[in-house]
Scaffold this motif. Structure first.
Motif, PDB file in Angstrom:
ATOM      1  N   MET A   1       0.710  -1.034  -0.002  1.00  0.00           N
ATOM      2  CA  MET A   1      -0.077   0.369  -0.325  1.00  0.00           C
ATOM      3  C   MET A   1       0.518   0.949  -0.214  1.00  0.00           C
ATOM      4  O   MET A   1       2.095   1.079   0.765  1.00  0.00           O
ATOM      5  N   LEU A   2       0.276   2.032  -0.686  1.00  0.00           N
ATOM      6  CA  LEU A   2       0.922   3.666  -0.631  1.00  0.00           C
ATOM      7  C   LEU A   2       1.175   3.878   0.309  1.00  0.00           C
ATOM      8  O   LEU A   2       0.249   4.651   1.015  1.00  0.00           O
ATOM      9  N   ASP A   3       1.699   4.586   0.699  1.00  0.00           N
ATOM     10  CA  ASP A   3       2.507   5.628   2.150  1.00  0.00           C
ATOM     11  C   ASP A   3       1.907   7.201   1.329  1.00  0.00           C
ATOM     12  O   ASP A   3       2.589   8.170   0.996  1.00  0.00           O
ATOM     13  N   ILE A   4       0.599   7.882   1.088  1.00  0.00           N
ATOM     14  CA  ILE A   4       0.617   8.919  -0.359  1.00  0.00           C
ATOM     15  C   ILE A   4       0.626  10.148   0.472  1.00  0.00           C
ATOM     16  O   ILE A   4      -0.302  10.523   1.363  1.00  0.00           O
ATOM     17  N   LYS A   5       1.835  11.398   0.916  1.00  0.00           N
ATOM     18  CA  LYS A   5       1.456  12.290   1.370  1.00  0.00           C
ATOM     19  C   LYS A   5       0.674  13.759   0.434  1.00  0.00           C
ATOM     20  O   LYS A   5       0.293  13.561  -0.727  1.00  0.00           O
ATOM     21  N   PHE A   6       0.495  13.913   1.253  1.00  0.00           N
ATOM     22  CA  PHE A   6      -0.946  15.204   0.956  1.00  0.00           C
ATOM     23  C   PHE A   6      -0.576  16.235   1.476  1.00  0.00           C
ATOM     24  O   PHE A   6      -0.132  17.467   2.003  1.00  0.00           O
ATOM     25  N   GLU A   7      -0.359  17.576  -0.365  1.00  0.00           N
ATOM     26  CA  GLU A   7      -0.223  19.149  -0.278  1.00  0.00           C
ATOM     27  C   GLU A   7      -1.193  19.567  -0.803  1.00  0.00           C
ATOM     28  O   GLU A   7      -0.656  19.873  -1.822  1.00  0.00           O
ATOM     29  N   LYS A   8      -1.992  20.010   0.458  1.00  0.00           N
ATOM     30  CA  LYS A   8      -3.166  20.603  -0.166  1.00  0.00           C
ATOM     31  C   LYS A   8      -3.057  21.968  -0.894  1.00  0.00           C
ATOM     32  O   LYS A   8      -2.013  22.615  -0.741  1.00  0.00           O
ATOM     33  N   THR A   9      -3.895  22.140  -2.119  1.00  0.00           N
ATOM     34  CA  THR A   9      -3.536  23.539  -2.610  1.00  0.00           C
ATOM     35  C   THR A   9      -4.313  24.892  -1.672  1.00  0.00           C
ATOM     36  O   THR A   9      -5.133  24.447  -0.904  1.00  0.00           O
ATOM     37  N   LYS A  10      -3.124  25.674  -1.742  1.00  0.00           N
ATOM     38  CA  LYS A  10      -3.462  27.150  -0.694  1.00  0.00           C
ATOM     39  C   LYS A  10      -4.157  27.724  -1.532  1.00  0.00           C
ATOM     40  O   LYS A  10      -4.466  29.145  -0.451  1.00  0.00           O
ATOM     41  N   ASN A  11      -4.474  27.269  -3.278  1.00  0.00           N
ATOM     42  CA  ASN A  11      -5.141  28.518  -3.848  1.00  0.00           C
ATOM     43  C   ASN A  11      -6.053  28.121  -4.434  1.00  0.00           C
ATOM     44  O   ASN A  11      -6.212  27.332  -5.884  1.00  0.00           O
ATOM     45  N   PRO A  12      -6.897  27.731  -3.890  1.00  0.00           N
ATOM     46  CA  PRO A  12      -8.221  26.467  -4.629  1.00  0.00           C
ATOM     47  C   PRO A  12      -8.416  27.979  -6.376  1.00  0.00           C
ATOM     48  O   PRO A  12      -9.040  28.555  -5.572  1.00  0.00           O
ATOM     49  N   LYS A  13      -8.681  26.776  -7.398  1.00  0.00           N
ATOM     50  CA  LYS A  13      -9.252  27.361  -8.262  1.00  0.00           C
ATOM     51  C   LYS A  13     -10.802  27.749  -8.549  1.00  0.00           C
ATOM     52  O   LYS A  13     -11.622  27.082  -7.854  1.00  0.00           O
ATOM     53  N   PRO A  14     -11.748  27.977  -9.096  1.00  0.00           N
ATOM     54  CA  PRO A  14     -13.474  28.300  -9.160  1.00  0.00           C
ATOM     55  C   PRO A  14     -13.731  27.243  -9.607  1.00  0.00           C
ATOM     56  O   PRO A  14     -12.909  26.805 -10.924  1.00  0.00           O
ATOM     57  N   ILE A  15     -14.495  26.294  -9.024  1.00  0.00           N
ATOM     58  CA  ILE A  15     -15.197  25.362  -9.399  1.00  0.00           C
ATOM     59  C   ILE A  15     -16.326  25.461 -11.618  1.00  0.00           C
ATOM     60  O   ILE A  15     -16.608  26.770 -11.246  1.00  0.00           O
ATOM     61  N   PRO A  16     -15.377  25.131 -12.264  1.00  0.00           N
ATOM     62  CA  PRO A  16     -16.297  25.929 -13.642  1.00  0.00           C
ATOM     63  C   PRO A  16     -18.408  25.887 -13.002  1.00  0.00           C
ATOM     64  O   PRO A  16     -18.794  24.869 -12.010  1.00  0.00           O
ATOM     65  N   ASP A  17     -18.966  26.542 -13.667  1.00  0.00           N
ATOM     66  CA  ASP A  17     -20.252  26.454 -13.532  1.00  0.00           C
ATOM     67  C   ASP A  17     -21.224  25.631 -14.460  1.00  0.00           C
ATOM     68  O   ASP A  17     -20.734  25.096 -16.068  1.00  0.00           O
ATOM     69  N   GLU A  18     -21.623  24.453 -13.933  1.00  0.00           N
ATOM     70  CA  GLU A  18     -22.133  23.754 -14.815  1.00  0.00           C
ATOM     71  C   GLU A  18     -23.300  24.050 -16.212  1.00  0.00           C
ATOM     72  O   GLU A  18     -23.481  23.287 -16.731  1.00  0.00           O
ATOM     73  N   ASN A  19     -23.508  24.908 -15.788  1.00  0.00           N
ATOM     74  CA  ASN A  19     -24.295  25.575 -15.984  1.00  0.00           C
ATOM     75  C   ASN A  19     -24.347  25.893 -18.329  1.00  0.00           C
ATOM     76  O   ASN A  19     -24.839  26.214 -18.857  1.00  0.00           O
ATOM     77  N   ASN A  20     -22.668  25.954 -17.609  1.00  0.00           N
ATOM     78  CA  ASN A  20     -22.267  26.349 -18.885  1.00  0.00           C
ATOM     79  C   ASN A  20     -21.584  24.972 -19.595  1.00  0.00           C
ATOM     80  O   ASN A  20     -21.046  24.229 -18.742  1.00  0.00           O
ATOM     81  N   PRO A  21     -21.692  25.053 -21.134  1.00  0.00           N
ATOM     82  CA  PRO A  21     -21.323  23.426 -21.057  1.00  0.00           C
ATOM     83  C   PRO A  21     -19.771  23.449 -21.408  1.00  0.00           C
ATOM     84  O   PRO A  21     -18.571  24.212 -21.200  1.00  0.00           O
ATOM     85  N   LEU A  22     -19.463  22.426 -21.379  1.00  0.00           N
ATOM     86  CA  LEU A  22     -17.580  22.387 -20.846  1.00  0.00           C
ATOM     87  C   LEU A  22     -17.171  21.659 -21.533  1.00  0.00           C
ATOM     88  O   LEU A  22     -17.127  20.448 -22.358  1.00  0.00           O
ATOM     89  N   ALA A  23     -16.101  22.428 -22.200  1.00  0.00           N
ATOM     90  CA  ALA A  23     -15.310  21.481 -23.537  1.00  0.00           C
ATOM     91  C   ALA A  23     -14.260  20.445 -22.875  1.00  0.00           C
ATOM     92  O   ALA A  23     -13.810  20.755 -21.837  1.00  0.00           O
ATOM     93  N   PHE A  24     -14.583  19.450 -23.032  1.00  0.00           N
ATOM     94  CA  PHE A  24     -13.628  18.370 -23.168  1.00  0.00           C
ATOM     95  C   PHE A  24     -11.841  18.644 -23.032  1.00  0.00           C
ATOM     96  O   PHE A  24     -11.828  19.244 -23.841  1.00  0.00           O
ATOM     97  N   GLY A  25     -11.294  17.991 -22.083  1.00  0.00           N
ATOM     98  CA  GLY A  25      -9.903  18.652 -21.502  1.00  0.00           C
ATOM     99  C   GLY A  25      -9.954  19.948 -21.061  1.00  0.00           C
ATOM    100  O   GLY A  25      -7.858  19.574 -22.185  1.00  0.00           O
ATOM    101  N   THR A  26     -10.044  20.800 -21.535  1.00  0.00           N
ATOM    102  CA  THR A  26      -9.719  22.412 -21.475  1.00  0.00           C
ATOM    103  C   THR A  26      -9.633  22.546 -19.859  1.00  0.00           C
ATOM    104  O   THR A  26      -8.883  23.909 -19.920  1.00  0.00           O
ATOM    105  N   ILE A  27     -10.323  22.303 -19.286  1.00  0.00           N
ATOM    106  CA  ILE A  27     -10.363  22.719 -17.465  1.00  0.00           C
ATOM    107  C   ILE A  27      -9.515  21.058 -16.582  1.00  0.00           C
ATOM    108  O   ILE A  27     -10.105  20.122 -16.753  1.00  0.00           O
TER     109      ILE A  27
END
Length: 356
Positions: A1-27
């Motif tokens: 089993m892996l010993d995974i270290k977690f280094e969470k971001t201090k600058n989270p990005k805005p999660i896209p609005d689902e009401n707008n189309p999500l283009a594949f592989g751009t976000i």
């Protein structure tokens, strides 16, 4: 089993609005998984860290000799809030088969699955729930030795990135138009056609541009020797329903063994439909179209799931499929596969893996 270290971001990005189309592989989400390999250490230093650019030596072998592999699968959020993966064991198996073919060290399947679950759990808030959307998971390995010379690298990075996506094709489930390529070839038996590596995809670009310029979504490849037998579409495996029988090219060493392909074959057999995995020529397809026995054509893949085909173009021949509409079996396969993926249909085949 892996010993995974977690280094969470201090600058989270805005999660896209689902009401707008999500283009594949751009976000891309806030985090990524990274693990390193050295010959004397093996795979080590597993971590989930902030999504950020990589720093590599200009002489890193991946840039010069193309030693890299990638995979693609998806995470879904069910109505009860559970996070589901669809047949990740098959993607991991295929990844290690690719690794073997291009001399990349194997990644233990338990570690591979743990890594996927860890980074998906870290960014579970990014999983979209609007119909037709999902969280695309892109694991890949790159050779990192700073060395100019043709040999397998001694060092690698295994990375997993995530992207919330909508339909792969802008058409969605509407039938797409496919160009049958008879000038260029993608792969030959004994090469790397059955491996999921970038070289196969760059080989397809010239034909892809030609097809797009003519108004077609994708290229359907013929075999590289006789130029007559159907192989696969650039981003999908291909199926035909001819006079009641489901036919798909058999795996021959130059065709990618698709996970969705395998799933559709299993479902069709479970439903009692005749299924044939065999060599099938473009002449046979054209003849069936002329006789009116070519009832449906569809592509299968992780990105598109099921993509019905409304038109095939081969040389100057235009083959209209099912009056350009989606076929009954294509629709049933789409509804069933996506229903299982979203937890709406009972998983009687044990294809779903839950992320805790």
């Amino acid at each position: 089993m892996l010993d995974i270290k977690f280094e969470k971001t201090k600058n989270p990005k805005p999660i896209p609005d689902e009401n707008n189309p999500l283009a594949f592989g751009t976000i891309f989400t806030d985090h990524m998984f990274i693990m390193d390999y050295e010959t004397k250490k093996g795979w080590h230093n597993a971590r989930v860290t902030e999504y950020a650019p990589l720093t590599l030596d200009p002489s890193a072998m991946v840039f010069h000799y193309g030693q890299e592999m990638f995979e693609g699968l998806k995470a879904y959020k069910a109505e009860d809030g559970k996070i589901l993966l669809f047949r990740p064991d098959k993607n991991i198996e295929r990844a290690n088969n690719t690794n073997k073919r291009i001399c990349i060290p194997q990644i233990p399947k338990e570690d591979f699955l743990q890594a996927i679950k860890a980074v998906v759990a870290a960014d579970k808030g990014w999983i979209p729930t609007k119909p037709g959307t999902s969280l695309y998971i892109r694991p890949f390995v790159i050779a990192t030795d700073p060395y100019l010379g043709v040999r397998p690298s001694d060092t690698y990075k295994f990375i997993i990135i995530l992207s919330p996506v909508g339909p792969y094709y802008p058409e969605g489930l509407n039938p797409v138009k496919i160009w049958i390529e008879d000038e260029y070839v993608r792969a030959v038996k004994g090469g790397i056609g059955e491996a999921k590596t970038g070289g196969n995809y760059v080989a397809s670009l010239a034909s892809q541009v030609k097809a797009h310029d003519a108004g077609y979504s994708q290229v359907l490849w013929l075999d590289g020797v006789e130029r007559k037998y159907i192989e696969e579409v650039g981003a999908m495996n291909i199926f035909f329903k001819i006079d009641g029988t489901v036919v798909t090219p058999m795996l021959n060493g130059s065709i990618l063994p698709g996970v969705t392909r395998d799933s559709c074959i299993a479902l069709c057999k479970n439903w009692g439909l005749p299924v044939e995995e065999r060599k099938i020529s473009i002449d046979e397809i054209y003849e069936a179209a002329q006789k009116g026995t070519l009832e449906e054509v569809w592509g299968t893949g992780t990105a598109a799931v099921i993509s019905p085909v409304g038109q095939l173009r081969w040389k100057d021949h235009i083959m209209q499929i099912n009056d350009g509409g989606i076929g009954e079996l294509s629709q049933k396969l789409y509804d069933t596969v996506t229903g299982i993926q979203l937890g709406k249909i009972k998983d009687s085949l044990n294809w779903i893996e839950e992320v805790e």
